[in-house]
Design a protein around this motif. Structure first.
Motif, PDB file in Angstrom:
ATOM      1  N   VAL A  15       1.030 -20.675  18.190  1.00  0.00           N
ATOM      2  CA  VAL A  15       0.875 -19.297  17.718  1.00  0.00           C
ATOM      3  C   VAL A  15       0.009 -18.516  18.709  1.00  0.00           C
ATOM      4  CG1 VAL A  15       0.101 -17.834  15.833  1.00  0.00           C
ATOM      5  CG2 VAL A  15       1.029 -20.104  15.343  1.00  0.00           C
ATOM      6  N   PRO A  16       0.590 -17.547  19.435  1.00  0.00           N
ATOM      7  CA  PRO A  16      -0.243 -16.708  20.309  1.00  0.00           C
ATOM      8  C   PRO A  16      -1.188 -15.855  19.469  1.00  0.00           C
ATOM      9  CG  PRO A  16       2.123 -16.450  20.780  1.00  0.00           C
ATOM     10  CD  PRO A  16       2.009 -17.166  19.481  1.00  0.00           C
ATOM     11  N   LEU A  17      -2.436 -15.816  19.865  1.00  0.00           N
ATOM     12  CA  LEU A  17      -3.405 -15.003  19.150  1.00  0.00           C
ATOM     13  C   LEU A  17      -3.420 -13.560  19.654  1.00  0.00           C
ATOM     14  CD1 LEU A  17      -6.462 -17.388  18.662  1.00  0.00           C
ATOM     15  CD2 LEU A  17      -4.653 -16.810  17.042  1.00  0.00           C
ATOM     16  N   ASN A  18      -2.359 -13.177  20.385  1.00  0.00           N
ATOM     17  CA  ASN A  18      -2.241 -11.789  20.840  1.00  0.00           C
ATOM     18  C   ASN A  18      -2.347 -10.851  19.645  1.00  0.00           C
ATOM     19  OD1 ASN A  18      -1.703 -13.082  23.185  1.00  0.00           O
ATOM     20  ND2 ASN A  18       0.425 -12.420  23.370  1.00  0.00           N
ATOM     21  N   SER A  19      -3.153  -9.816  19.796  1.00  0.00           N
ATOM     22  CA  SER A  19      -3.368  -8.901  18.676  1.00  0.00           C
ATOM     23  C   SER A  19      -3.600  -7.490  19.202  1.00  0.00           C
ATOM     24  CB  SER A  19      -4.567  -9.342  17.841  1.00  0.00           C
ATOM     25  OG  SER A  19      -5.752  -9.312  18.618  1.00  0.00           O
ATOM     26  N   ARG A  20      -3.542  -6.531  18.308  1.00  0.00           N
ATOM     27  CA  ARG A  20      -3.819  -5.137  18.647  1.00  0.00           C
ATOM     28  C   ARG A  20      -4.284  -4.421  17.385  1.00  0.00           C
ATOM     29  NH1 ARG A  20       1.947  -5.091  19.144  1.00  0.00           N
ATOM     30  NH2 ARG A  20       2.931  -4.283  17.251  1.00  0.00           N
ATOM     31  N   THR A  21      -4.958  -3.315  17.579  1.00  0.00           N
ATOM     32  CA  THR A  21      -5.363  -2.473  16.458  1.00  0.00           C
ATOM     33  C   THR A  21      -4.225  -1.498  16.178  1.00  0.00           C
ATOM     34  OG1 THR A  21      -7.692  -2.656  17.060  1.00  0.00           O
ATOM     35  CG2 THR A  21      -7.067  -0.843  15.598  1.00  0.00           C
ATOM     36  N   THR A  22      -3.631  -1.581  15.009  1.00  0.00           N
ATOM     37  CA  THR A  22      -2.477  -0.753  14.682  1.00  0.00           C
ATOM     38  C   THR A  22      -2.896   0.527  13.970  1.00  0.00           C
ATOM     39  OG1 THR A  22      -2.161  -1.806  12.522  1.00  0.00           O
ATOM     40  CG2 THR A  22      -1.086  -2.846  14.420  1.00  0.00           C
ATOM     41  N   GLY A  23      -1.967   1.472  13.934  1.00  0.00           N
ATOM     42  CA  GLY A  23      -2.218   2.702  13.197  1.00  0.00           C
ATOM     43  C   GLY A  23      -2.428   2.430  11.722  1.00  0.00           C
ATOM     44  N   TYR A  24      -1.669   1.480  11.172  1.00  0.00           N
ATOM     45  CA  TYR A  24      -1.845   1.149   9.755  1.00  0.00           C
ATOM     46  C   TYR A  24      -3.206   0.508   9.517  1.00  0.00           C
ATOM     47  CZ  TYR A  24      -1.113  -0.764   5.132  1.00  0.00           C
ATOM     48  OH  TYR A  24      -1.249  -1.069   3.809  1.00  0.00           O
ATOM     49  N   GLN A  25      -3.633  -0.346  10.439  1.00  0.00           N
ATOM     50  CA  GLN A  25      -4.934  -0.973  10.304  1.00  0.00           C
ATOM     51  C   GLN A  25      -6.046   0.076  10.321  1.00  0.00           C
ATOM     52  OE1 GLN A  25      -5.685  -4.045   9.667  1.00  0.00           O
ATOM     53  NE2 GLN A  25      -7.892  -3.794   9.858  1.00  0.00           N
ATOM     54  N   ARG A  26      -5.862   1.113  11.137  1.00  0.00           N
ATOM     55  CA  ARG A  26      -6.907   2.117  11.312  1.00  0.00           C
ATOM     56  C   ARG A  26      -6.906   3.156  10.190  1.00  0.00           C
ATOM     57  NH1 ARG A  26      -6.740   4.439  17.132  1.00  0.00           N
ATOM     58  NH2 ARG A  26      -7.349   2.261  17.499  1.00  0.00           N
ATOM     59  N   PHE A  27      -5.718   3.602   9.772  1.00  0.00           N
ATOM     60  CA  PHE A  27      -5.637   4.730   8.840  1.00  0.00           C
ATOM     61  C   PHE A  27      -5.155   4.344   7.441  1.00  0.00           C
ATOM     62  CE2 PHE A  27      -4.825   6.530  13.141  1.00  0.00           C
ATOM     63  CZ  PHE A  27      -6.011   7.236  13.259  1.00  0.00           C
ATOM     64  N   GLY A  28      -4.699   3.130   7.241  1.00  0.00           N
ATOM     65  CA  GLY A  28      -4.326   2.676   5.915  1.00  0.00           C
ATOM     66  C   GLY A  28      -3.059   3.333   5.384  1.00  0.00           C
ATOM     67  N   ASP A  29      -3.033   3.614   4.084  1.00  0.00           N
ATOM     68  CA  ASP A  29      -1.824   4.078   3.395  1.00  0.00           C
ATOM     69  C   ASP A  29      -1.645   5.590   3.507  1.00  0.00           C
ATOM     70  OD1 ASP A  29      -1.219   1.465   2.565  1.00  0.00           O
ATOM     71  OD2 ASP A  29      -2.524   1.657   0.827  1.00  0.00           O
ATOM     72  N   TRP A  30      -1.692   6.097   4.726  1.00  0.00           N
ATOM     73  CA  TRP A  30      -1.545   7.537   4.927  1.00  0.00           C
ATOM     74  C   TRP A  30      -0.147   8.018   4.559  1.00  0.00           C
ATOM     75  CZ3 TRP A  30       2.245   9.173   8.231  1.00  0.00           C
ATOM     76  CH2 TRP A  30       2.712   8.260   9.189  1.00  0.00           C
ATOM     77  N   VAL A  31       0.856   7.141   4.637  1.00  0.00           N
ATOM     78  CA  VAL A  31       2.221   7.545   4.282  1.00  0.00           C
ATOM     79  C   VAL A  31       2.304   7.913   2.807  1.00  0.00           C
ATOM     80  CG1 VAL A  31       4.634   6.785   4.126  1.00  0.00           C
ATOM     81  CG2 VAL A  31       3.257   6.178   6.132  1.00  0.00           C
ATOM     82  N   ILE A  32       1.602   7.177   1.959  1.00  0.00           N
ATOM     83  CA  ILE A  32       1.599   7.486   0.528  1.00  0.00           C
ATOM     84  C   ILE A  32       0.946   8.841   0.283  1.00  0.00           C
ATOM     85  CG2 ILE A  32       0.728   6.743  -1.715  1.00  0.00           C
ATOM     86  CD1 ILE A  32       0.947   3.874  -0.754  1.00  0.00           C
ATOM     87  N   VAL A  33      -0.154   9.115   0.987  1.00  0.00           N
ATOM     88  CA  VAL A  33      -0.820  10.423   0.858  1.00  0.00           C
ATOM     89  C   VAL A  33       0.116  11.529   1.342  1.00  0.00           C
ATOM     90  CG1 VAL A  33      -2.793  11.811   1.583  1.00  0.00           C
ATOM     91  CG2 VAL A  33      -3.083   9.364   1.119  1.00  0.00           C
ATOM     92  N   MET A  34       0.781  11.304   2.480  1.00  0.00           N
ATOM     93  CA  MET A  34       1.715  12.299   3.000  1.00  0.00           C
ATOM     94  C   MET A  34       2.841  12.563   2.004  1.00  0.00           C
ATOM     95  SD  MET A  34       4.204  12.027   6.346  1.00  0.00           S
ATOM     96  CE  MET A  34       5.262  10.834   5.489  1.00  0.00           C
ATOM     97  N   ALA A  35       3.368  11.492   1.409  1.00  0.00           N
ATOM     98  CA  ALA A  35       4.451  11.648   0.438  1.00  0.00           C
ATOM     99  C   ALA A  35       3.997  12.485  -0.751  1.00  0.00           C
ATOM    100  CB  ALA A  35       4.925  10.271  -0.031  1.00  0.00           C
TER     101      ALA A  35
END
Length: 461
Positions: free
Chosen positions: A420-440
């Motif tokens: 399992v590669p431990l390659n990782s990144r900080t995602t938009g979802y990780q940073r801003f959470g459930d913003w799509v639900i708020v937008m909806a």
């Protein structure tokens, strides 16, 4: 059949649109989505019994506003402006229905539309920006745009659904790549459907003993793989610590036993040669499977179904467990459905998400691959690799992009050893959470306000 999701809602939209009134359109959406829930979760019958029909009807009712809005926006003579409004409003209503349906007390987010893309990293890629909610939003938007193209009878209108479908692959190919990290060697132990707890634990020990010399970093057992409380039975703890020393890796086991305090917990325990390094007690329990909601009222269900005779106890919240070189975020079974839990674990410093499950109650049903597939969704959402060990079910492993690294079918017995590669990144979802639900929610509020203002002014619909 991941591709079917991008056109699968079209027939329901056309049926809803053809209803004589908006109220009847809402009723048609209710009927359609009740049938969807019943079909997608038929395997709950042994636990819920006749209550499954009631549950399906209750959850299907969440799509009443979607059906009403679809009829308002798509019935009669449709113009381009109306189609564009529908492409924005209808996905918003759908996402809010999925969000409410995802409450753990209602059974959790099973069979979300966005999760249908779990085995296609290119179309699942938007989950890294807005979670599974953004993928659901795009799928419903594409379906609505297809209906709009049919109603407008314009070749140019086909460009809109094509552009929506292409959004995910474009993000996948042009988005940021995970940072390079070394790989870890993880073993997923799957002994199979063994009813007797002691025999199941013995099978796990036997399979793990065969891993000696494979230079592992972590061995993951499934849910309920240990049937005694490690504090109450030190002999078992010492035997597992010796097994960890023998294979040269930490053991992430799962205890399903009555604790010294008297309550029954389901707990992940990390065992090293020097003993137990840490534990995590499951916090989100399965309705009816592990506790009965409103037991004083619904307790009769335990006499006619496999519902829990005694409620399990809840833990205090997510915990990151540490080996000498790895931070592991453990989650258990039902918790594999939820997006907020892996977000919290990654924020706490987890390098690897490790899920444990045991779905013997639903052996050879859709429940097992449905649960295993959600691991890919969460890996993409938080940009971290994830593994899933099932005592009897489907074991799986995915990298941070959602690529499948390992897969053991429910009928398989043995061990999957995965790099399992431990390659990782900080995602938009990780940073801003459930913003799509708020937008909806904002989109729906704006549309309702505009519709109300037009009605007050007496404008034609």
């Amino acid at each position: 059949m991941w591709w079917l999701a991008w056109v699968g809602v079209v027939p329901l939209l056309l049926v809803v649109r053809a209803a004589p009134t908006a109220v009847q359109g809402a009723a048609r959406a209710w009927a359609g989505m009740s049938g969807f829930v019943l079909a997608a979760q038929y395997w709950l019958w042994p636990s819920a019994g006749p209550l499954l029909v009631v549950l399906a009807a209750a959850l299907g009712a969440l799509w009443l506003p979607w059906g009403w809005a679809a009829h308002r926006l798509l019935s009669g003579q449709v113009a381009t402006r109306g189609v564009l409004a529908a492409v924005v409003v209808l996905p918003s209503v759908w996402v809010l229905a999925e969000a409410v349906r995802s409450w753990d007390r209602l059974g959790g987010p099973w069979a979300l539309l966005g999760a249908s893309q779990w085995n296609q990293p290119a179309t699942l890629a938007p989950a890294s920006a807005g979670g599974v909610w953004l993928v659901s939003f795009l799928i419903v938007a594409a379906n609505t745009a297809v209906v709009g193209a049919v109603l407008l009878r314009s070749v140019r209108a086909v460009a809109l659904p094509a552009a929506i479908v292409a959004a995910g692959p474009l993000w996948f190919w042009s988005g940021p790549a995970p940072a390079d990290q070394p790989a870890v060697r993880v073993a997923l132990v799957q002994p199979g459907d063994i009813t007797d707890g002691a025999a199941r634990q013995a099978a796990g020990e036997t399979l793990t003993r065969e891993l000696t010399g494979q230079r592992l970093d972590l061995v993951v057992w499934g849910e309920s793989s240990v049937v005694v409380d490690l504090n109450s039975d030190p002999e078992v703890g010492a035997r597992l610590a010796e097994l960890s020393r023998r294979v040269g890796a930490g053991l992430l086991v799962n205890v399903d036993a009555r604790a010294a305090s008297g309550g029954i917990y389901k707990s992940a325990a990390l065992i090293e040669p020097d003993g137990v390094r840490g534990t995590y007690a499951k916090t989100r329990l399965v309705p009816f499977g592990e506790y009965v909601p409103f037991r004083s009222v619904l307790g009769w269900a335990t006499r006619h179904t496999d519902a829990a005779a005694e409620d399990r106890r809840r833990g205090g919240g997510p915990v990151v467990l540490h080996t000498d070189a790895l931070a592991v975020g453990p989650l258990i079974s039902f918790e594999a459905l939820f997006s907020d839990l892996p977000r919290r674990l990654v924020n706490m410093g987890a390098d690897l998400l490790a899920y444990q499950s045991a779905t013997s109650t639903y052996q050879n049903s859709w429940a097992q691959p449905q649960l295993a597939s959600m691991i890919a969704v969460h890996a993409v959402e938080v940009g971290h690799p994830a593994v899933h060990a099932a005592t009897s079910g489907v074991s799986s492993a995915f990298d941070a992009d959602g690529r499948r690294l390992g897969w053991l079918e429910a009928a398989d017995r043995g061990v999957a050893v995965v790099d399992v590669p431990l390659n990782s990144r900080t995602t938009g979802y990780q940073r801003f959470g459930d913003w799509v639900i708020v937008m909806a929610l904002l989109i729906i509020t704006a549309w309702c306000a505009r519709s109300a203002r037009r009605s007050w002014r007496g404008a034609p619909r």
